[in-house]
Design a protein around this motif. Structure first.
Motif, short mmCIF file in Angstrom:
data_model
loop_
_atom_site.label_atom_id
_atom_site.label_comp_id
_atom_site.label_asym_id
_atom_site.label_seq_id
_atom_site.Cartn_x
_atom_site.Cartn_y
_atom_site.Cartn_z
N ASN A 76 57.50 42.74 60.02
CA ASN A 76 56.96 43.48 58.87
C ASN A 76 56.17 42.57 57.92
N THR A 77 55.36 41.70 58.48
CA THR A 77 54.62 40.77 57.63
C THR A 77 53.12 40.81 57.92
N LEU A 78 52.37 40.57 56.87
CA LEU A 78 50.92 40.48 56.91
C LEU A 78 50.54 39.15 56.25
N ASP A 79 49.63 38.42 56.86
CA ASP A 79 49.23 37.13 56.30
C ASP A 79 47.72 37.07 56.08
N LEU A 80 47.33 36.19 55.18
CA LEU A 80 45.92 35.87 54.99
C LEU A 80 45.81 34.36 54.87
N GLN A 81 45.28 33.74 55.90
CA GLN A 81 45.04 32.30 55.88
C GLN A 81 43.68 32.06 55.25
N MET A 82 43.65 31.28 54.18
CA MET A 82 42.42 31.05 53.45
C MET A 82 42.09 29.56 53.50
N ASN A 83 40.97 29.24 54.13
CA ASN A 83 40.52 27.86 54.27
C ASN A 83 39.21 27.66 53.53
N SER A 84 38.86 26.41 53.29
CA SER A 84 37.59 26.07 52.64
C SER A 84 37.41 26.88 51.36
N LEU A 85 38.43 26.90 50.56
CA LEU A 85 38.41 27.74 49.36
C LEU A 85 37.35 27.26 48.37
N LYS A 86 36.77 28.24 47.69
CA LYS A 86 35.73 27.99 46.69
C LYS A 86 36.22 28.50 45.34
N SER A 87 35.61 28.02 44.28
CA SER A 87 36.03 28.47 42.95
C SER A 87 35.86 29.97 42.79
N GLU A 88 34.86 30.53 43.48
CA GLU A 88 34.62 31.97 43.37
C GLU A 88 35.66 32.80 44.11
N ASP A 89 36.57 32.16 44.84
CA ASP A 89 37.69 32.87 45.47
C ASP A 89 38.83 33.09 44.49
N THR A 90 38.73 32.51 43.30
CA THR A 90 39.77 32.69 42.29
C THR A 90 39.89 34.16 41.92
N ALA A 91 41.11 34.70 42.04
CA ALA A 91 41.34 36.12 41.79
C ALA A 91 42.82 36.42 41.98
N VAL A 92 43.20 37.61 41.58
CA VAL A 92 44.50 38.15 41.97
C VAL A 92 44.30 38.87 43.30
N TYR A 93 45.11 38.52 44.28
CA TYR A 93 45.00 39.09 45.62
C TYR A 93 46.09 40.13 45.83
N TYR A 94 45.68 41.28 46.38
CA TYR A 94 46.59 42.38 46.61
C TYR A 94 46.61 42.75 48.09
N CYS A 95 47.79 43.05 48.61
CA CYS A 95 47.87 43.64 49.94
C CYS A 95 48.05 45.14 49.79
N ALA A 96 47.63 45.87 50.80
CA ALA A 96 47.67 47.33 50.75
C ALA A 96 47.91 47.90 52.13
N SER A 97 48.45 49.12 52.18
CA SER A 97 48.74 49.74 53.47
C SER A 97 48.33 51.21 53.48
N LYS A 98 48.05 51.70 54.69
CA LYS A 98 47.68 53.10 54.88
C LYS A 98 48.25 53.56 56.19
#
Length: 126
Positions: A76-98
């Motif tokens: 029951n898990t969802l992942d997001l691997q984020m590499n080569s991060l940039k300053s413009e990636d700064t945000a609140v990240y939300y997961c969602a389901s349908k």
């Protein structure tokens, strides 16, 4: 499906983070999933999505090649691997389901989703 996002934090530009989203119900595998992000004063923005069977994925052009979405239905898990991060990636990240009848559907629009996690803050310093 109740969702709990985690893994956010402070990272330097060029670094990596891995976000996770834990689902609470047995029918997690019947839901397509997505990651969105939001900064103050802006609308929630699509990041990545994955079908309920995990075979189909879609990415925003802004993150394609740097981020990878994945899921493990047995856990029951969802992942997001984020590499080569940039300053413009700064945000609140939300997961969602349908809930989905079809195994291969992916959704890119926030209003299509039924349930949302509480968000996790990612800050990328330049």
């Amino acid at each position: 499906v109740q969702l709990q996002a985690s893994g956010g934090g402070l990272v330097q530009a060029g670094g990596s983070l891995r976000l996770s989203c834990a689902g609470s119900r047995r029918n997690f595998n019947m839901n397509s999933m997505g990651w969105f992000r939001q900064t103050p004063g802006k609308e929630r923005e699509f990041v990545a999505a994955i079908s309920r069977n995990g075979y189909n994925t879609q990415y925003s052009e802004l993150v394609k090649g740097r981020f990878t979405i994945s899921r493990v239905n047995a856990k029951n898990t969802l992942d997001l691997q984020m590499n080569s991060l940039k300053s413009e990636d700064t945000a609140v990240y939300y997961c969602a389901s349908k809930y989905e009848r079809r195994g291969e559907t992916v959704r890119l629009t926030a209003t299509d989703y039924e349930y949302w996690g509480q968000g996790t803050l990612v800050t990328v310093s330049s």
